[in-house]
Design a protein around this motif. Structure first.
Motif, mmCIF file in Angstrom:
data_model
loop_
_atom_site.group_PDB
_atom_site.id
_atom_site.type_symbol
_atom_site.label_atom_id
_atom_site.label_comp_id
_atom_site.label_asym_id
_atom_site.label_seq_id
_atom_site.Cartn_x
_atom_site.Cartn_y
_atom_site.Cartn_z
ATOM 1 N N GLY A 35 88.256 22.160 80.793
ATOM 2 C CA GLY A 35 89.125 23.325 80.779
ATOM 3 C C GLY A 35 88.768 24.316 81.878
ATOM 4 N N PHE A 47 91.858 31.783 78.404
ATOM 5 C CA PHE A 47 92.199 30.380 78.634
ATOM 6 C C PHE A 47 93.216 30.259 79.764
ATOM 7 N N ALA A 50 93.742 23.231 80.251
ATOM 8 C CA ALA A 50 92.869 22.203 79.693
ATOM 9 C C ALA A 50 93.436 20.832 80.008
ATOM 10 N N THR A 58 97.814 17.717 79.305
ATOM 11 C CA THR A 58 97.373 19.003 79.821
ATOM 12 C C THR A 58 97.972 20.130 78.987
ATOM 13 N N LEU A 107 93.391 19.533 72.717
ATOM 14 C CA LEU A 107 93.106 20.323 73.912
ATOM 15 C C LEU A 107 92.804 21.743 73.464
ATOM 16 N N THR A 109 91.758 25.709 73.441
ATOM 17 C CA THR A 109 92.163 26.854 74.255
ATOM 18 C C THR A 109 91.283 28.073 74.034
ATOM 19 N N TYR A 114 84.277 24.828 73.763
ATOM 20 C CA TYR A 114 83.602 24.165 74.867
ATOM 21 C C TYR A 114 82.096 24.391 74.796
#
Length: 127
Positions: A35, A47, A50, A58, A107, A109, A114
């Protein structure tokens, strides 16, 4: 553990373009969802985009959707963020981030999604 290094930041005029790179090392790059986030002075980390493990999916933040493109090349252990039609509001430190793909297929955000972060690269858009 994966190490991430961003590059490509700089000064650009409004309406211009920049391409950021995120080079990964230490582990198999395709084992990670990736990301991009950004943080302007006084603001929380936001954000940007990603991408899944092979680039098949994506996701983009509302403020950059249609202007920015995220991509990756697992053979080169590199992810990119192509930024077009840039605005002064895009001025921020841009960070790349990674999380293990075995965790889930979504994915993410949020920063909490992470595990690994680069040191950031400054992007400044002048009006």
């Amino acid at each position: 553990q994966v190490q991430l290094v961003e590059s490509g930041g700089g000064l650009v005029q409004a309406g211009g373009s920049l391409r950021l790179s995120c080079a990964a090392s230490g582990r198999t790059f395709s084992d990670y969802f990736m990301g991009w986030f950004r943080q302007a002075p006084g603001n929380e980390r936001e954000f940007v985009a990603a991408i899944d493990w092979n680039g098949g999916r994506t996701s983009y933040g509302n403020s950059v959707n249609g202007r920015f493109t995220i991509s990756r090349d697992n053979a080169k252990n590199t992810m990119w963020l192509q930024m077009n039609s840039m605005k002064p509001g895009d001025t921020a430190v841009y960070y790349c981030a990674a999380r293990g793909s075995s965790q889930s297929s979504d994915l993410r955000t949020t920063t909490a999604g992470y595990d690994y972060w680069g040191q950031g690269t400054q992007v400044t858009v002048s009006s």
